[in-house]
Design a protein around this motif. Structure first.
Motif, PDB file in Angstrom:
ATOM      1  N   SER A   1     -16.055 -12.027  25.654  1.00 18.34           N
ATOM      2  CA  SER A   1     -16.217 -12.705  27.051  1.00 18.34           C
ATOM      3  C   SER A   1     -15.952 -14.324  27.211  1.00 18.34           C
TER       4      SER A   1
ATOM      5  N   ASP B   1     -23.511 -13.374  28.785  1.00 19.91           N
ATOM      6  CA  ASP B   1     -22.636 -13.053  29.375  1.00 19.91           C
ATOM      7  C   ASP B   1     -21.741 -11.777  28.838  1.00 19.91           C
TER       8      ASP B   1
ATOM      9  N   GLU C   1     -22.763  -8.318  30.229  1.00 13.56           N
ATOM     10  CA  GLU C   1     -22.953  -7.935  31.153  1.00 13.56           C
ATOM     11  C   GLU C   1     -21.756  -7.793  32.092  1.00 13.56           C
ATOM     12  N   GLN C   2     -20.672  -8.964  31.457  1.00 11.94           N
ATOM     13  CA  GLN C   2     -19.655  -9.464  32.033  1.00 11.94           C
ATOM     14  C   GLN C   2     -18.093  -7.890  30.945  1.00 11.94           C
TER      15      GLN C   2
END
Length: 220
Positions: free
Chosen positions: A44, A77, A80-81
């Protein structure tokens, strides 16, 4: 829409994870599945920013604890992304390294407290446990030879440069994880030909794909 599948690839340096992920991704896409290929550290925008800091060795002077925290921040990150949204929409996610690498590299050979590592992992993955983890097992000396040949004139990264004994300890640590979690982990001999390794991976993945297809048909 049925939930997707989250598959991680683990193993020592030079085990062939990247090559096998590409091969599996092509095969799965050939059946009409959406496949997302990603990696750690990275995957990400936020995590990729941390990747250079980790692999360049810039964080090394601060100790394995700091490196573990950076990996966890990047992983959170990434989950979740990228990973969670892809699995939620029904995609197959193939990830080059995930939580087991932190367990091995920072936890075992970094000599970090097991309780600290478990707490960090829980926060970082937030319930996003892989459906299947493929551990490519290879003699540490052969793995380093392959890694050296692969990078050519480029220098070794933060983890490749460590001693053979450290790499041997990492190999054993991955095998220990597989023994402790046989319902999630499959160990595959990475010393065989790439074609044989790919066939073994396909055999391990097939039941998951079949189960997902059946779930989707049931939801239709």
């Amino acid at each position: 829409m049925a939930r997707g599948i989250f598959i991680t690839f683990e193993g020592g340096e030079g085990a062939g994870k990247s090559t096998q992920i590409v091969t599996l991704a092509q095969a799965l896409r050939g059946t009409g599945l959406e496949v997302l290929v990603t990696r750690e550290p990275g995957g990400s925008p936020g995590a990729e920013a941390v990747r250079h800091v980790l692999l360049s060795g810039a964080a090394e002077p601060f100790g394995p604890g700091m490196e573990a925290l950076l990996f966890a921040a990047a992983r959170s990150d990434h989950v979740e992304q990228v990973i969670r949204p892809a699995v939620a929409r029904g995609a197959v996610v193939l990830c080059d390294r995930f939580m087991d690498s932190s367990r091995v590299y920072q936890g075992v050979t970094g000599n970090l407290d097991a309780g600290f590592m478990r707490a960090l992992e829980k926060v970082a993955i937030n319930g996003m446990v892989p459906d299947l983890t493929i551990i490519l097992d290879l003699d540490a000396e052969e793995g380093l030879r392959r890694a050296t040949a692969r990078r050519g004139s480029d220098g070794a990264d933060r983890y490749e440069k460590e001693t053979l004994e450290v790499h041997r300890r990492r190999r054993e640590a991955f095998l220990d994880i597989a023994r402790a979690e046989p319902e999630r982990c499959v160990v595959i001999d990475a010393g065989k030909s790439p074609q044989d390794v790919a066939a073994a991976i396909a055999e391990a993945v097939h039941p998951l794909v079949l189960r997902s297809e059946m779930a989707e048909e049931g939801a239709a």
